[in-house]
Design an enzyme around this catalytic site. Structure first.
Site, PDB file in Angstrom:
ATOM      1  N   HIS A  76       0.849  -1.197   0.000  1.00 21.25           N
ATOM      2  CA  HIS A  76       0.000   0.000   0.000  1.00 21.25           C
ATOM      3  C   HIS A  76       0.880   1.240   0.000  1.00 21.25           C
ATOM      4  O   HIS A  76       1.732   1.398   0.862  1.00 21.25           O
ATOM      5  CB  HIS A  76      -0.926   0.015   1.226  1.00 21.25           C
ATOM      6  CG  HIS A  76      -2.109  -0.886   1.069  1.00 21.25           C
ATOM      7  ND1 HIS A  76      -3.239  -0.778   1.832  1.00 21.25           N
ATOM      8  CD2 HIS A  76      -2.334  -1.917   0.222  1.00 21.25           C
ATOM      9  CE1 HIS A  76      -4.117  -1.699   1.453  1.00 21.25           C
ATOM     10  NE2 HIS A  76      -3.574  -2.413   0.484  1.00 21.25           N
ATOM     11  N   TYR A 203      -9.121   5.327   7.579  1.00 23.20           N
ATOM     12  CA  TYR A 203      -9.293   5.668   8.993  1.00 23.20           C
ATOM     13  C   TYR A 203     -10.385   6.741   9.034  1.00 23.20           C
ATOM     14  O   TYR A 203     -10.146   7.873   8.591  1.00 23.20           O
ATOM     15  CB  TYR A 203      -7.991   6.211   9.597  1.00 23.20           C
ATOM     16  CG  TYR A 203      -6.926   5.156   9.823  1.00 23.20           C
ATOM     17  CD1 TYR A 203      -6.134   4.687   8.784  1.00 23.20           C
ATOM     18  CD2 TYR A 203      -6.717   4.630  11.099  1.00 23.20           C
ATOM     19  CE1 TYR A 203      -5.157   3.716   9.004  1.00 23.20           C
ATOM     20  CE2 TYR A 203      -5.737   3.662  11.331  1.00 23.20           C
ATOM     21  CZ  TYR A 203      -4.968   3.213  10.275  1.00 23.20           C
ATOM     22  OH  TYR A 203      -4.006   2.257  10.497  1.00 23.20           O
ATOM     23  N   PRO A 293      -4.018  -0.126  18.947  1.00 26.62           N
ATOM     24  CA  PRO A 293      -3.777  -0.553  17.554  1.00 26.62           C
ATOM     25  C   PRO A 293      -3.916   0.544  16.509  1.00 26.62           C
ATOM     26  O   PRO A 293      -3.592   0.314  15.338  1.00 26.62           O
ATOM     27  CB  PRO A 293      -4.829  -1.651  17.336  1.00 26.62           C
ATOM     28  CG  PRO A 293      -5.876  -1.414  18.359  1.00 26.62           C
ATOM     29  CD  PRO A 293      -5.222  -0.757  19.521  1.00 26.62           C
ATOM     30  N   LYS A 297       1.323  -0.430  15.201  1.00 25.05           N
ATOM     31  CA  LYS A 297       2.740  -0.535  15.537  1.00 25.05           C
ATOM     32  C   LYS A 297       3.156  -1.804  16.293  1.00 25.05           C
ATOM     33  O   LYS A 297       4.335  -2.141  16.370  1.00 25.05           O
ATOM     34  CB  LYS A 297       3.164   0.676  16.396  1.00 25.05           C
ATOM     35  CG  LYS A 297       3.245   1.964  15.627  1.00 25.05           C
ATOM     36  CD  LYS A 297       4.505   2.029  14.789  1.00 25.05           C
ATOM     37  CE  LYS A 297       4.468   3.080  13.724  1.00 25.05           C
ATOM     38  NZ  LYS A 297       4.177   2.606  12.378  1.00 25.05           N
ATOM     39  N   TYR A 383       3.984   6.330  10.250  1.00 28.16           N
ATOM     40  CA  TYR A 383       3.195   5.164   9.841  1.00 28.16           C
ATOM     41  C   TYR A 383       4.068   4.143   9.099  1.00 28.16           C
ATOM     42  O   TYR A 383       3.989   2.945   9.372  1.00 28.16           O
ATOM     43  CB  TYR A 383       2.018   5.616   8.961  1.00 28.16           C
ATOM     44  CG  TYR A 383       0.903   4.596   8.886  1.00 28.16           C
ATOM     45  CD1 TYR A 383      -0.099   4.564   9.845  1.00 28.16           C
ATOM     46  CD2 TYR A 383       0.853   3.663   7.853  1.00 28.16           C
ATOM     47  CE1 TYR A 383      -1.129   3.625   9.790  1.00 28.16           C
ATOM     48  CE2 TYR A 383      -0.165   2.729   7.785  1.00 28.16           C
ATOM     49  CZ  TYR A 383      -1.148   2.709   8.751  1.00 28.16           C
ATOM     50  OH  TYR A 383      -2.149   1.768   8.685  1.00 28.16           O
TER      51      TYR A 383
HETATM   52  P1  FAD Z   1       2.375 -12.375  21.076  1.00 30.40           P
HETATM   53  O1  FAD Z   1       2.082 -12.383  19.629  1.00 30.40           O
HETATM   54  O2  FAD Z   1       1.248 -12.117  22.017  1.00 30.40           O
HETATM   55  O3  FAD Z   1       3.057 -13.779  21.434  1.00 30.40           O
HETATM   56  C1  FAD Z   1       3.286 -14.204  22.759  1.00 30.40           C
HETATM   57  C2  FAD Z   1       3.257 -15.713  22.811  1.00 30.40           C
HETATM   58  O4  FAD Z   1       3.637 -16.132  24.115  1.00 30.40           O
HETATM   59  C3  FAD Z   1       1.874 -16.292  22.564  1.00 30.40           C
HETATM   60  O5  FAD Z   1       1.928 -17.248  21.524  1.00 30.40           O
HETATM   61  C4  FAD Z   1       1.488 -16.920  23.897  1.00 30.40           C
HETATM   62  O6  FAD Z   1       0.669 -18.085  23.742  1.00 30.40           O
HETATM   63  C5  FAD Z   1       2.842 -17.250  24.495  1.00 30.40           C
HETATM   64  N1  FAD Z   1       2.880 -17.326  25.957  1.00 30.40           N
HETATM   65  C6  FAD Z   1       2.316 -16.462  26.854  1.00 30.40           C
HETATM   66  N2  FAD Z   1       2.591 -16.855  28.122  1.00 30.40           N
HETATM   67  C7  FAD Z   1       3.359 -17.981  28.030  1.00 30.40           C
HETATM   68  C8  FAD Z   1       3.979 -18.854  28.980  1.00 30.40           C
HETATM   69  N3  FAD Z   1       3.847 -18.640  30.316  1.00 30.40           N
HETATM   70  N4  FAD Z   1       4.687 -19.924  28.549  1.00 30.40           N
HETATM   71  C9  FAD Z   1       4.835 -20.140  27.207  1.00 30.40           C
HETATM   72  N5  FAD Z   1       4.271 -19.350  26.249  1.00 30.40           N
HETATM   73  C10 FAD Z   1       3.545 -18.281  26.653  1.00 30.40           C
HETATM   74  N6  FAD Z   1       0.210  -4.643  15.601  1.00 30.40           N
HETATM   75  C11 FAD Z   1       0.669  -4.108  14.445  1.00 30.40           C
HETATM   76  O7  FAD Z   1       1.879  -3.947  14.297  1.00 30.40           O
HETATM   77  N7  FAD Z   1      -0.163  -3.729  13.421  1.00 30.40           N
HETATM   78  C12 FAD Z   1      -1.498  -3.885  13.518  1.00 30.40           C
HETATM   79  O8  FAD Z   1      -2.198  -3.612  12.546  1.00 30.40           O
HETATM   80  C13 FAD Z   1      -2.029  -4.429  14.752  1.00 30.40           C
HETATM   81  N8  FAD Z   1      -3.352  -4.636  14.899  1.00 30.40           N
HETATM   82  C14 FAD Z   1      -3.800  -5.297  16.006  1.00 30.40           C
HETATM   83  C15 FAD Z   1      -5.156  -5.553  16.089  1.00 30.40           C
HETATM   84  C16 FAD Z   1      -5.654  -6.237  17.187  1.00 30.40           C
HETATM   85  C17 FAD Z   1      -7.138  -6.481  17.261  1.00 30.40           C
HETATM   86  C18 FAD Z   1      -4.769  -6.706  18.211  1.00 30.40           C
HETATM   87  C19 FAD Z   1      -5.302  -7.486  19.400  1.00 30.40           C
HETATM   88  C20 FAD Z   1      -3.419  -6.460  18.123  1.00 30.40           C
HETATM   89  C21 FAD Z   1      -2.916  -5.755  17.038  1.00 30.40           C
HETATM   90  N9  FAD Z   1      -1.568  -5.484  16.918  1.00 30.40           N
HETATM   91  C22 FAD Z   1      -1.116  -4.837  15.784  1.00 30.40           C
HETATM   92  C23 FAD Z   1      -0.626  -5.862  17.968  1.00 30.40           C
HETATM   93  C24 FAD Z   1       0.152  -7.156  17.675  1.00 30.40           C
HETATM   94  O9  FAD Z   1      -0.749  -8.185  17.413  1.00 30.40           O
HETATM   95  C25 FAD Z   1       1.063  -7.497  18.860  1.00 30.40           C
HETATM   96  O10 FAD Z   1       1.836  -6.363  19.162  1.00 30.40           O
HETATM   97  C26 FAD Z   1       1.997  -8.700  18.588  1.00 30.40           C
HETATM   98  O11 FAD Z   1       1.274  -9.900  18.644  1.00 30.40           O
HETATM   99  C27 FAD Z   1       3.154  -8.782  19.604  1.00 30.40           C
HETATM  100  O12 FAD Z   1       3.935  -9.923  19.369  1.00 30.40           O
HETATM  101  P2  FAD Z   1       4.678 -10.694  20.548  1.00 30.40           P
HETATM  102  O13 FAD Z   1       5.500 -11.752  19.903  1.00 30.40           O
HETATM  103  O14 FAD Z   1       5.337  -9.724  21.434  1.00 30.40           O
HETATM  104  O15 FAD Z   1       3.505 -11.311  21.431  1.00 30.40           O
HETATM  105  C1  PHB Z   2      -5.565  -4.557  10.609  1.00 31.38           C
HETATM  106  O1  PHB Z   2      -5.592  -4.740   9.386  1.00 31.38           O
HETATM  107  O2  PHB Z   2      -5.875  -5.456  11.409  1.00 31.38           O
HETATM  108  C2  PHB Z   2      -5.165  -3.236  11.146  1.00 31.38           C
HETATM  109  C3  PHB Z   2      -4.722  -2.249  10.278  1.00 31.38           C
HETATM  110  C4  PHB Z   2      -4.359  -1.015  10.783  1.00 31.38           C
HETATM  111  C5  PHB Z   2      -4.445  -0.765  12.140  1.00 31.38           C
HETATM  112  C6  PHB Z   2      -4.870  -1.760  13.010  1.00 31.38           C
HETATM  113  C7  PHB Z   2      -5.236  -3.001  12.515  1.00 31.38           C
HETATM  114  O3  PHB Z   2      -4.117   0.469  12.618  1.00 31.38           O
END
Ligand code: FAD
Ligand code: PHB
Length: 401
Positions: A76, A203, A293, A297, A383
Site C-alpha cells: 500500500h 481511517y 492498535p 505498531k 506510519y
Molecule cells: P504475542 O504475539 O502475544 O506472542 C506471545 C506468545 O507467548 C503467545 O503465543 C502466547 O501463547 C505465548 N505465551 C504467553 N505466556 C506464556 C507462557 N507462560 N509460557 C509459554 N508461552 C507463553 N500490531 C501491528 O503492528 N499492526 C497492527 O495492525 C495491529 N493490529 C492489532 C489488532 C488487534 C485487534 C490486536 C489485538 C493487536 C494488534 N496489533 C497490531 C498488535 C500485535 O498483534 C502485537 O503487538 C503482537 O502480537 C506482539 O507480538 P509478541 O511476539 O510480542 O507477542
Molecule cells: C488490521 O488490518 O488489522 C489493522 C490495520 C491497521 C491498524 C490496526 C489493525 O491500525
C-alpha cells in the site's frame, strides 16, 4: 533437563524471529510456547495485526522469511483519512522518500516463521507453558509444564520473555516500573468474506465514533469500530455492525456485508515496562510494551526488538562484547517511545471523546492535518516506520547475518 544458549518464552512474532535469526547465526535457542501449533496458526483469536512497516517488510525479506509475503501481501502506497464527509489521501512515497507499507496478516507471518524455523532444524516446544524462572549455579532455568502435566527445566545462558501483553515473566525484573494508560475505548473487530471498502485503508472519524476499514486480501475485509469499554459482543449482531460501519463512512465509500469469520473486542491501552532486562534475562515485544492498535505498531515493535536483541546476543557470543546487551533497554526504548507517541497521537486524533472541548481540539487538529504538508509528513513517516529513515538509522544495518 536440557541446556541451550538462549531460552525463549513465547512463539509470537518477537520470540519466533529472535529464535530464527539466532539459529541461522549458529546460536542454539529453544522456544517454549504454551499453545499448540494449530492454535497459533489457525485460531480466529490469533488473527490480530495486519500492517507491516517498510522496515518490517525488509526484516522479513532479508531474513529469508518474505517469500509468501511478497507474493500474496498487498503493498500500500497510501492511506485515507475520512472526516467531515470527505476523503483525504496521504501518499506515502511522496511524503517519505519512496517508502510504502505491506498489508499481510500477523497469522501468516507466524505461519511462515514456524514453517521455516522447523524446516531448517530449529526447535519450538509447543504446549509447554513456562511457570517460573530460576537462577542457579548453572545459569538460568525456565521451569515449564507440558501438555501431559509433566514439569521440566530448560537451563540457558540467557532467557527471553516474549510472552505477550499479559506477560507473567515481566515481574521477574526486580524493581520493574510499568507505565500504563487506559483509554475509554475498545475496538470491535470483524474479519469478513467481503470486499474491502477501498483499495487502501480508511481511517474514518465520525461524530458517532471512529471506524477503520482494512483488509487481508481483495476479497476479505478486516474492519473495526470504536465502542465503549463496557460493551459486549452480544449487543452487536451482524446487521448492526454493518449498518454502523456504513454510517461512520459518512457517504465517502460503502461496505457490502458478507459472512463474518471472526468478531472480537479489544480494550485500548498503552504500556511501557522499564527496564526491559535484569542480568541475563530480557523482555521483547508486547511483554515489554503495548500500544493501542490505531497506529498499527505492535507487531512492528516486536520484530524490531527481536533484531536489536539478536544483534546484542551475537556481539556477546562472537566477540565477547557485553556493551550492546547492557544497552538493550536504552536502545529499544528509543523506538518504543516513538511508537507510543504515534499510537497515542493517532488514538486521540481519531476517536470521538465524550468531552465536547476535547472533541473540538481534536477536530481542529484533524482539519489542520488535511491542509498541512508538515503534519501529513509527520503522520506518514511514523506510519511507514521512523527507524527506517536516516534519522533513526536502526534499519540501515540490516538483519544480523
Ligand atoms: P504475542 O504475539 O502475544 O506472542 C506471545 C506468545 O507467548 C503467545 O503465543 C502466547 O501463547 C505465548 N505465551 C504467553 N505466556 C506464556 C507462557 N507462560 N509460557 C509459554 N508461552 C507463553 N500490531 C501491528 O503492528 N499492526 C497492527 O495492525 C495491529 N493490529 C492489532 C489488532 C488487534 C485487534 C490486536 C489485538 C493487536 C494488534 N496489533 C497490531 C498488535 C500485535 O498483534 C502485537 O503487538 C503482537 O502480537 C506482539 O507480538 P509478541 O511476539 O510480542 O507477542
Ligand atoms: C488490521 O488490518 O488489522 C489493522 C490495520 C491497521 C491498524 C490496526 C489493525 O491500525
Amino acid at each position: 533437563m536440557t541446556r541451550v544458549q538462549v531460552g525463549i518464552v513465547g512463539a509470537g512474532p518477537a520470540g519466533l524471529l529472535l529464535a530464527y535469526l539466532l539459529r541461522r547465526a549458529g546460536v542454539a535457542a529453544v522456544v517454549l510456547e504454551a499453545r499448540s501449533r494449530a492454535y497459533l496458526e489457525q485460531s480466529p483469536h490469533r488473527i490480530r495485526a495486519g500492517v507491516l512497516e517498510w522496515g518490517s517488510k525488509e526484516i522479513l525479506r532479508q531474513a529469508g522469511l518474505g517469500e509468501r509475503m511478497l507474493a500474496q501481501g498487498l503493498e500500500h502506497r497510501g492511506v485515507y483519512l475520512a472526516f467531515d464527509g470527505a476523503l483525504h489521501r496521504l501518499d506515502f512515497p511522496t511524503l517519505t522518500e519512496g517508502r510504502s507499507i505491506w498489508v499481510y496478516g500477523q497469522q501468516f507471518v507466524v505461519q511462515d516463521m514456524i514453517r521455516k524455523h522447523l524446516e531448517e532444524g530449529g526447535e519450538i516446544r509447543f504446549e509447554h507453558e513456562v511457570v517460573g524462572l530460576e537462577a542457579d549455579a548453572e545459569g538460568l532455568a525456565l521451569v515449564y509444564r507440558s501438555a501431559e502435566g509433566a514439569t521440566g527445566r530448560l537451563i540457558c545462558d540467557f532467557a527471553v520473555g516474549a510472552d505477550g501483553s499479559h506477560s507473567g515473566l515481566r515481574s521477574q525484573i526486580p524493581g520493574v516500573r510499568v507505565h500504563q494508560k487506559h483509554y475509554p475505548y475498545a475496538w470491535l473487530g470483524i474479519l469478513a468474506e467481503a470486499p474491502p471498502a477501498a483499495e487502501e485503508l480508511i481511517y474514518a472519524s465520525h461524530p458517532r465514533g471512529f471506524a477503520l476499514f482494512s483488509m487481508r486480501s481483495p476479497t476479505r475485509s478486516r474492519n473495526y469500530l470504536q465502542v465503549g469499554v463496557e460493551e459486549r459482543l452480544e449487543d452487536w449482531p451482524e446487521e448492526r455492525i454493518w449498518a454502523e460501519l456504513n454510517l461512520r463512512l459518512g457517504g465517502v465509500a460503502r461496505v457490502e456485508p458478507g459472512p463474518l469469520l471472526e468478531k472480537s473486542l479489544t480494550p485500548l491501552r498503552s504500556l511501557v515496562v522499564e527496564p526491559m532486562q535484569h542480568g541475563r534475562f530480557f523482555l521483547a515485544g508486547d511483554a515489554a510494551h503495548v500500544v493501542p492498535p490505531t497506529g498499527a505498531k505492535g507487531m512492528n515493535l516486536a520484530l524490531c526488538d527481536a533484531v536489536l536483541l539478536c544483534r546484542a546476543l551475537l556481539a556477546y557470543y562472537r566477540r565477547g562484547e557485553e556493551g550492546p546487551l547492557l544497552r538493550y533497554t536504552q536502545d529499544a526504548l528509543r523506538h518504543v517511545w516513538q511508537a507510543e507517541l504515534f499510537s497515542y497521537f493517532m488514538t486521540t486524533l481519531l476517536h470521538t471523546p465524550d468531552d465536547p472541548f476535547e472533541n473540538g481540539l481534536r477536530l481542529a487538529q484533524l482539519r489542520h492535518l488535511a491542509e498541512s504538508p508538515h503534519l501529513q509528513r509527520f503522520l506518514a513517516e511514523n506510519y511507514v516506520g521512523l527507524y527506517t529513515s536516516g534519522r533513526y538509522a536502526f534499519w540501515e544495518e540490516g538483519v544480523p547475518a
